[in-house]
Enzyme design. Structure first.
Site, short mmCIF file in Angstrom:
data_model
loop_
_atom_site.label_atom_id
_atom_site.label_comp_id
_atom_site.label_asym_id
_atom_site.label_seq_id
_atom_site.Cartn_x
_atom_site.Cartn_y
_atom_site.Cartn_z
N TYR A 60 -26.45 23.00 -36.92
CA TYR A 60 -26.17 23.69 -35.62
C TYR A 60 -26.14 22.81 -34.70
O TYR A 60 -26.24 22.33 -34.21
CB TYR A 60 -27.65 24.27 -35.54
N PHE A 112 -1.34 22.57 -15.26
CA PHE A 112 -0.97 23.84 -16.61
C PHE A 112 -1.60 24.56 -15.47
O PHE A 112 -2.28 24.96 -15.22
CB PHE A 112 -1.63 23.05 -17.47
N ASP A 113 -0.86 25.33 -16.26
CA ASP A 113 -1.08 26.87 -15.96
C ASP A 113 -2.70 27.69 -16.25
O ASP A 113 -2.86 28.12 -14.45
CB ASP A 113 -0.11 28.62 -16.81
N ASP A 202 -6.34 15.50 -17.98
CA ASP A 202 -6.15 16.57 -17.52
C ASP A 202 -5.01 15.91 -19.62
O ASP A 202 -3.58 16.02 -18.41
CB ASP A 202 -5.31 18.10 -17.37
N ALA A 204 -3.99 16.07 -22.77
CA ALA A 204 -3.91 17.01 -23.81
C ALA A 204 -2.73 16.17 -24.60
O ALA A 204 -2.69 16.33 -26.08
CB ALA A 204 -2.76 18.67 -23.55
N LYS A 245 -3.26 20.13 -28.83
CA LYS A 245 -1.52 18.95 -28.79
C LYS A 245 -1.59 17.59 -29.92
O LYS A 245 -2.10 17.62 -30.59
CB LYS A 245 -1.65 18.25 -27.36
N HIS A 437 2.46 35.96 -17.98
CA HIS A 437 3.18 35.38 -18.58
C HIS A 437 2.87 35.56 -20.13
O HIS A 437 3.94 36.21 -20.58
CB HIS A 437 4.20 34.18 -18.81
C1 LIG Z 1 -2.42 23.43 -23.68
C2 LIG Z 1 -2.96 22.69 -22.50
C3 LIG Z 1 -4.22 22.85 -21.58
C4 LIG Z 1 -5.33 24.42 -22.30
O1 LIG Z 1 -5.46 23.68 -23.54
P1 LIG Z 1 -5.92 25.00 -24.68
O2 LIG Z 1 -6.15 24.71 -25.49
O3 LIG Z 1 -4.34 25.71 -24.55
O4 LIG Z 1 -6.80 25.86 -24.27
C5 LIG Z 1 -4.73 22.45 -20.64
N1 LIG Z 1 -3.78 21.46 -19.86
C6 LIG Z 1 -2.88 21.19 -20.45
C7 LIG Z 1 -1.99 20.09 -19.96
C8 LIG Z 1 -2.66 21.80 -22.40
O5 LIG Z 1 -0.83 21.71 -22.28
#
Ligand SMILES: *Cc1c(COP(=O)(O)O)cnc(C)c1O
Length: 446
Positions: A60, A112-113, A202, A204, A245, A437
């Protein structure tokens, strides 16, 4: 892992689409022949990752797998403080809960969304400062994901006191998987320093971004991907990461930072939202697989193979004349729907219409990254038609062969060849207020 895929008939697909309210997120995966919805969590783990999974430590608190992950992140990024979360948006939720407040401004390249959602749901403004050339899909330029320094400086000149940080998305997904150059990251750092602001990446697809720096930017050809990653992150204060990703795991994410005040602030939100600090939202075994995934995917050969597959698909589309955001992105091809379905008015969502047509044609599931995804303006509640209207064909990592790429390209060609017969799009019959979406319901017009 390999898995069988299932063929279907056009009649079946038409029925399934209707049942899904013409929203491809609502299809069952079994109803899809080739799935290009996303590259998120859809990659195939390697032998070494599966082996690591078996070694996961599920303690844990203080799990060995956490410390292995933390060491790997520290080696790649230089960040000392790490908080695992269950995915990227959870990292945003935890960190932004500490940092973003009503009335704030958060400038960057295209958010990102979920990032935009986490900013706007806190009644703050996500200000898109992407370079204008990103909007010209036919222009070949190496770094169309860049931040426009003048736009960024202007936002800070007006709102520095209300800006908690600058966020740079690498690669810039919304602009078409386009990379950000090292020179641009340096410029952003300079502007941030001028106003005394911190910078979050950010991240990913940070490894794909490093690949493009190595192959496109002068002075980086002889540097390793890991060296380039370190140089990139040296220009940031923190990162949020969707490990689904470039971490090549099915679920996971994290926050990493060099600043203990941000770590302390985020800790308070990690425990109630995600879990204790050494697992956040993740299993020990998943942290173990992620540590290996990060290490493998910051090696050149892995990235080269992947990005070449995306470029292979792009070359096929060139043969057929199908327009997409040029040059091909790292993780996906972004079809420029407004140049394909020229007879469908924007109010009827051309990219979503093209996504539907491609599914009907061959059971291929793409994703609208366009006017539906852009949501409504939070103040005027009008649809936002200012951006680009893409169909994204995301390619899962280490899953499909080039033969699948041939099928995708041929299906798109078939739709492209009858594009002038497609004159009507869709209308929205139900939508959520934010991030619509995923759950929007639609009806075909005409
Ligand atoms: C996928 C993504 C996110 C969000 O991540 P999740 O793992 O889907 O919650 C944030 N920013 C970017 C650029 C992404 O591609």
């Amino acid at each position: 892992m390999v898995e069988p895929i299932r063929k279907s008939t056009r009649e079946e697909r038409e029925q399934w689409l209707k049942e899904a309210h013409y929203n491809l997120f609502q299809l069952k995966a079994d109803q899809v022949y080739i799935d290009c919805l996303t590259d998120s969590g859809t990659g195939a783990m390697s032998d070494r990752q599966w082996a690591a999974l078996m070694m996961g430590d599920e303690a844990y608190a203080g799990s060995r797998s956490f410390y292995d992950l933390k060491d790997t992140i520290n080696r790649i990024t230089g960040f000392d403080f790490v908080i695992p979360t269950h995915q990227g948006r959870a990292a945003e939720n935890v960190l932004f809960s500490a940092l973003v407040h009503e009335g704030d401004y958060v400038p960057g390249n295209s958010h990102f969304d979920t990032t935009k959602g986490h900013i706007e749901s806190r009644k703050a403004h996500a200000v898109d400062c992407t370079v204008d050339i990103a909007k010209d899909t036919q222009l070949e330029a190496p770094f169309k994901g860049n931040v426009d320094p003048e736009k960024l400086d202007k936002v800070l000149a007006e709102h520095a006191d209300k800006t908690p940080f600058i966020i740079v998305t690498i690669t810039n997904n919304t602009a078409g998987g386009q990379p950000v150059s090292m020179a641009n990251l340096k410029e952003v750092r300079k502007i941030a320093d001028k106003y005394g602001k911190r910078v979050i990446f950010d991240s990913a697809r940070f490894a794909e971004n490093a690949y493009f720096i190595k192959t496109r930017e002068e002075g980086y050809a002889d540097k390793s991907i890991k060296e380039i990653c370190r140089e990139m992150f040296d220009l940031a204060d923190a990162m949020t990461m969707s490990a689904k990703k470039d971490g090549i795991v099915n679920m996971g994410g994290f926050i990493a930072t060099r600043h203990d005040d941000w770590y302390e602030a985020a800790k308070k939100f990690c425990i109630p939202f995600e879990g204790y600090l050494t697992y956040g939202g993740m299993n020990g075994r998943d942290m173990a697989a992620l540590a290996v995934g990060l290490d493998e995917n910051t090696e050149f050969d892995n990235l080269y193979t992947r990005i070449h597959q995306v470029e292979y698909l792009a070359k096929k589309l060139d043969e057929y004349g199908v327009p997409y955001q040029r040059p091909a992105g790292g993780h996906a091809i972004f079809i420029d729907a407004s140049r394909v379905l020229t007879k469908v008015p924007k109010e009827e969502f051309p990219a979503q219409t093209l996504t539907i047509e491609l599914y009907k044609e061959a059971g291929i599931r793409g994703c609208e990254i366009g006017y539906i995804l852009a949501d409504r303006d939070p103040v005027t509640r009008e649809n936002r038609f200012g951006g680009l209207d893409f169909v994204r064909l995301a390619i899962a990592r280490r899953v499909y062969t080039d033969n699948h790429m041939n099928v995708i390209a041929a299906a798109l060609k078939n739709v492209f060849d009858r594009r002038d017969e497609i004159t009507r799009g869709v209308k929205i019959t139900w939508e959520a207020e934010l991030m619509r979406h995923f759950t929007v319901q639609l009806e075909p017009l005409g």
